[in-house]
Write a protein that holds these residues in place. Structure first.
Motif, PDB file in Angstrom:
ATOM      1  N   LEU A  63       7.690  14.830  -5.701  1.00 46.98           N
ATOM      2  CA  LEU A  63       8.849  14.585  -4.835  1.00 46.98           C
ATOM      3  C   LEU A  63       9.524  13.265  -5.201  1.00 46.98           C
ATOM      4  N   GLU A  64       8.713  12.267  -5.519  1.00 47.71           N
ATOM      5  CA  GLU A  64       9.260  10.976  -5.928  1.00 47.71           C
ATOM      6  C   GLU A  64      10.030  11.114  -7.255  1.00 47.71           C
ATOM      7  N   LEU A  65       9.453  11.869  -8.197  1.00 46.77           N
ATOM      8  CA  LEU A  65      10.134  12.081  -9.486  1.00 46.77           C
ATOM      9  C   LEU A  65      11.443  12.847  -9.291  1.00 46.77           C
ATOM     10  N   MET A  66      11.475  13.740  -8.320  1.00 48.49           N
ATOM     11  CA  MET A  66      12.712  14.459  -8.012  1.00 48.49           C
ATOM     12  C   MET A  66      13.782  13.491  -7.515  1.00 48.49           C
ATOM     13  N   ALA A  67      13.365  12.565  -6.648  1.00 51.54           N
ATOM     14  CA  ALA A  67      14.315  11.582  -6.111  1.00 51.54           C
ATOM     15  C   ALA A  67      14.893  10.749  -7.251  1.00 51.54           C
ATOM     16  N   LEU A  75      29.474  17.516  -2.794  1.00 54.71           N
ATOM     17  CA  LEU A  75      28.323  16.629  -2.942  1.00 54.71           C
ATOM     18  C   LEU A  75      28.834  15.220  -3.203  1.00 54.71           C
ATOM     19  N   THR A  76      29.215  14.538  -2.129  1.00 54.95           N
ATOM     20  CA  THR A  76      29.680  13.161  -2.260  1.00 54.95           C
ATOM     21  C   THR A  76      28.492  12.265  -2.578  1.00 54.95           C
ATOM     22  N   ASP A  77      28.767  11.004  -2.956  1.00 52.92           N
ATOM     23  CA  ASP A  77      27.683  10.054  -3.200  1.00 52.92           C
ATOM     24  C   ASP A  77      26.799   9.933  -1.968  1.00 52.92           C
ATOM     25  N   LYS A  78      27.448  10.001  -0.802  1.00 57.21           N
ATOM     26  CA  LYS A  78      26.686   9.879   0.450  1.00 57.21           C
ATOM     27  C   LYS A  78      25.699  11.043   0.591  1.00 57.21           C
ATOM     28  N   VAL A  79      26.178  12.266   0.301  1.00 58.69           N
ATOM     29  CA  VAL A  79      25.307  13.438   0.432  1.00 58.69           C
ATOM     30  C   VAL A  79      24.153  13.357  -0.563  1.00 58.69           C
ATOM     31  N   VAL A  80      24.474  12.947  -1.818  1.00 67.37           N
ATOM     32  CA  VAL A  80      23.409  12.809  -2.826  1.00 67.37           C
ATOM     33  C   VAL A  80      22.407  11.748  -2.373  1.00 67.37           C
ATOM     34  N   GLY A  81      22.928  10.644  -1.833  1.00 67.18           N
ATOM     35  CA  GLY A  81      22.043   9.582  -1.324  1.00 67.18           C
ATOM     36  C   GLY A  81      21.127  10.093  -0.227  1.00 67.18           C
ATOM     37  N   GLU A  82      21.672  10.957   0.633  1.00 70.09           N
ATOM     38  CA  GLU A  82      20.848  11.512   1.711  1.00 70.09           C
ATOM     39  C   GLU A  82      19.768  12.449   1.171  1.00 70.09           C
ATOM     40  N   MET A  83      20.126  13.210   0.136  1.00 70.40           N
ATOM     41  CA  MET A  83      19.116  14.084  -0.468  1.00 70.40           C
ATOM     42  C   MET A  83      17.973  13.247  -1.032  1.00 70.40           C
ATOM     43  N   VAL A  84      18.352  12.153  -1.718  1.00 71.00           N
ATOM     44  CA  VAL A  84      17.351  11.279  -2.333  1.00 71.00           C
ATOM     45  C   VAL A  84      16.452  10.646  -1.272  1.00 71.00           C
ATOM     46  N   SER A  85      17.065  10.106  -0.207  1.00 66.29           N
ATOM     47  CA  SER A  85      16.212   9.460   0.803  1.00 66.29           C
ATOM     48  C   SER A  85      15.413  10.508   1.571  1.00 66.29           C
ATOM     49  N   GLY A  86      15.985  11.695   1.725  1.00 68.02           N
ATOM     50  CA  GLY A  86      15.243  12.791   2.367  1.00 68.02           C
ATOM     51  C   GLY A  86      13.983  13.139   1.578  1.00 68.02           C
ATOM     52  N   ARG A 142      12.292  11.212  -0.343  1.00 70.14           N
ATOM     53  CA  ARG A 142      11.292  10.135  -0.217  1.00 70.14           C
ATOM     54  C   ARG A 142      10.621  10.166   1.150  1.00 70.14           C
ATOM     55  N   GLU A 143      11.403  10.528   2.198  1.00 68.69           N
ATOM     56  CA  GLU A 143      10.785  10.626   3.531  1.00 68.69           C
ATOM     57  C   GLU A 143       9.762  11.751   3.563  1.00 68.69           C
ATOM     58  N   VAL A 144      10.135  12.890   2.986  1.00 69.56           N
ATOM     59  CA  VAL A 144       9.210  14.028   2.969  1.00 69.56           C
ATOM     60  C   VAL A 144       7.955  13.679   2.160  1.00 69.56           C
ATOM     61  N   ALA A 145       8.162  12.966   1.046  1.00 70.28           N
ATOM     62  CA  ALA A 145       7.017  12.574   0.210  1.00 70.28           C
ATOM     63  C   ALA A 145       5.992  11.786   1.021  1.00 70.28           C
ATOM     64  N   MET A 146       6.466  10.945   1.939  1.00 69.75           N
ATOM     65  CA  MET A 146       5.572  10.066   2.683  1.00 69.75           C
ATOM     66  C   MET A 146       4.929  10.728   3.909  1.00 69.75           C
ATOM     67  N   LEU A 147       5.350  11.923   4.257  1.00 67.60           N
ATOM     68  CA  LEU A 147       4.741  12.602   5.420  1.00 67.60           C
ATOM     69  C   LEU A 147       3.297  12.971   5.088  1.00 67.60           C
ATOM     70  N   PRO A 148       2.433  13.081   6.108  1.00 66.03           N
ATOM     71  CA  PRO A 148       1.064  13.527   5.835  1.00 66.03           C
ATOM     72  C   PRO A 148       1.050  14.968   5.325  1.00 66.03           C
ATOM     73  N   ASP A 149       0.120  15.272   4.432  1.00 64.34           N
ATOM     74  CA  ASP A 149      -0.008  16.617   3.861  1.00 64.34           C
ATOM     75  C   ASP A 149      -0.706  17.529   4.884  1.00 64.34           C
ATOM     76  N   PRO A 150      -0.055  18.621   5.285  1.00 66.63           N
ATOM     77  CA  PRO A 150      -0.704  19.477   6.291  1.00 66.63           C
ATOM     78  C   PRO A 150      -1.819  20.359   5.711  1.00 66.63           C
TER      79      PRO A 150
END
Lengths: 416, 416
Positions: free
Chosen positions: B31-35, B71-82, B84-92
């Motif tokens: 997920l980090e490499l995707m970001a 896909l504005t810069d803002k939308v791309v930025g949100e995808m990237v931060s999204g 990273r947030e998902v990456a940091m969630l606990p693994d179910p």
């Protein structure tokens, strides 16, 4: 027809709304009154059942099919005691399964509620009418039944008795409804009622289940087949392996959790297979083995590719010697049905690897595949086994006839 | 076409088998490499997106539709931060949710595992490609995507980037696959892959969702619409009621959890409605009221039967005066969509009755309907909101992209 089925669906939806807020005590009493009524009406049940039996004999149905139709005193007795057991189970509805607090002080939780309206499409065995209705009612649902045409009179009689008991308990009779026709189109009409029926549970042969899956617009909880595996590891207790393999295959070969393929680690094949084959021979089990198996069990029938996919439901067993865990797991994922798989091993790491890597509804270490059953696993009841993963995977008890809604307790929170 | 879709399904099934046994650390790194890759390739994303935008403008698509494609810069930025947030969630995956011991000593438990292959059929917004893939991967699934034809170039570019990152993380590229055609028949072919796709999640308009529900042979997690209610009880704090009603309606009227119908207890209608109407007028909200509402708000548009069913998604609100809780609950169950309902009351019994009796995916006391959202309720992420009850009811986070299998640890148990 379509209009009548739709009206039944609407009545079921209304009954489900009522049931969702009925106290545990009332539901328990309704189930008790059903048990009493079935005992009282056993003669009427017998006469209705006789009509179905006669028709079946006239149509020339096979003996096993006629036997499955038969509501003997023993079967009626089991329905009655089943009702009383379900009555005494704890009520799942209203349970708060989790609760947490958000940074803004909002307290958020998940509360167990009934699914709503449960559709059951089933073949032959008329006792399903009572067994399924009992579980659905206990979990606060309404139930919409469509039984097989061969059992029509029996199903109608049983439904009338259940409805009478519901009325006596002060509940709507429409909590249990049976489609009043044997017209096949009624099934198709039922499968379109996605607004009225929350989930469909087909019970019967693979053909019925595939038909329901193909045409249903609502979710389906289903179970195609059980091609169950037992893997005997190189570090297995071979006496235990023998006892468990024998139990898994012969204790009830017609069950979906019976063993169908035995996988044996090559390092123990020479010690294990001849002895195991002798035990199976004594129990009347026909073995169909891979080439390596036939080195140790020369009289064994050669297995074909089809044997690895087979759900025999009979005293036949496929046997394969594998190089180790990797090949065993790969065999299971290639040919298995996600139902039940077991490993026999004394090795901690291999036991844990098998538990992790095998994605079946029940994965066992050092125990028989025959335990994949709601009662055996301690669910207290069983409405079926799901081999698809959504909502329920494995045996389904009363909890699987519920869902959870979110609740939130605030003191004025708004979103900014 | 059918053959190609089937092959994709088989590759997805194979990728899912691999993913089920991948450690948390590897998934997090992927997920980090995707970001990182999305950030690096932002120019390529821009050019691909430009092609879609040009085609949309040439086709004469409406401005809101074109905007959703962008896909504005803002939308791309949100995808990237999204990501990273998902990456940091606990693994179910791997969590043992419960474990108990049977009388025979068999230890039985439930272990969380991935669902397998998740199909996503979505319209316009290309960021769904990244957002949905991230959640599916975190929960150990493979994902089979079919985006809208208007966003084809954007979706293909994003998928290529994600696949490159998967490869860099040592995972199969086939963990994320996009149907490589805009052919409509491909959707029908996909919906038949019940053996290859475990669940289908449609995201888009009601028409798309109905089409998927009608034709899918696998289970569908869906969300038709949100006709959300707020009931102001006679014992409500009327200032709180006003603030919450305003927030629920105007904070984001286009959201599915926005308020659509306000129900007011007759005893407080005279005090509450004129003041509330003034606040709504100031916020530009058009009110459509029942006869009794119009006694207190004379300039209000008369509501028709259709208004009670309406999901306006706009600055319009239906208002009805009710005799009390019974009528409020009945109104909700007749016209509601099982999405989100709230009560404003200071009374303990009424709060609890509402929580029990209303069977919607989120039921709130003294808080805004706008909280029905995976992030707001604390799930850490959201792949959608389910208004059907099977498997998930309400916002779906990462846990809802998993299921549980049974495990059993024995020491030689057989069934007698």
């Amino acid at each position: 027809m379509r209009e009548e089925i739709l009206m039944m669906g609407k009545r079921a939806r209304e009954a489900a709304r009522h049931m969702a807020n009925v106290n545990s005590g009332v539901k328990r009493q309704a189930l008790e009154l059903m048990a009493v009524a079935l005992e009282r009406e056993s003669q009427a049940i017998g006469s209705a059942n006789e009509k179905d039996i006669q028709a079946a004999l006239e149509k020339g149905l096979s003996k096993p099919k006629v036997d499955r139709l038969r509501l003997t005193d023993k079967v009626v007795g089991e329905m009655v005691s089943g009702l009383r057991e379900v009555a005494m189970l704890p009520d799942p509805v209203g349970e708060i399964t989790r609760m947490w607090t958000r940074p803004n002080g909002l307290r958020v939780g998940k509360m167990r509620i009934p699914l709503g309206v449960i559709g059951i499409i089933y073949e032959s065995r008329p006792n399903v009418t009572v067994d399924a209705a009992a579980l659905c009612i206990k979990a606060g649902n309404a139930v919409f039944l469509r039984g097989g045409s061969e059992a029509f009179h029996s199903n109608r009689c049983l439904t009338n008795i259940l409805q009478g008991a519901l009325k006596d308990a002060g509940l709507p009779e429409t909590v249990v409804q049976l489609v009043g026709t044997t017209d096949r189109d009624a099934v198709l009409d039922m499968l379109k009622l996605e607004e009225q029926i929350d989930v469909m549970i087909p019970r019967g042969g693979e053909e019925l289940i595939r038909f329901v899956t193909e045409h249903a617009r609502m979710p389906v909880l289903k179970h195609y087949k059980g091609v169950c595996h037992l893997y005997v590891d190189s570090q297995a207790d071979l006496f235990m392996a023998e006892e468990i393999a024998l139990n898994a295959k012969v204790q009830r070969p017609s069950a979906c959790n019976a063993l169908e393929t035995l996988l044996v680690h090559q390092e123990v094949a020479d010690k294990f297979l001849p002895r195991m084959a002798a035990a199976f021979r004594k129990a009347g089990v026909e073995l169909r083995g891979c080439e390596r198996t036939r080195m140790y069990v020369p009289d064994c029938v050669p297995a074909t590719e089809e044997d690895w996919y087979a759900e025999y439901l009979d005293l036949i067993l496929a046997v394969r010697v594998v190089n180790g865990m990797d090949e065993a797991v790969r065999h299971i994922s290639t040919y298995g049905s996600d139902h039940t798989e077991a490993i026999i091993t004394e090795n901690f790491h291999r036991a844990h690897r098998f538990l992790q890597e095998v994605q079946s509804s029940l994965v066992l270490v050092n125990a028989s595949t025959r335990f994949n059953d709601g009662f055996q696993l301690g669910l207290g009841a069983e409405i079926g086994i799901s081999t698809s993963k959504l909502h329920a995977f494995g045996p389904m008890g009363i909890e699987e006839l519920t869902t959870t809604k979110f609740i939130a307790l605030g003191n004025g929170q708004v979103r900014s």
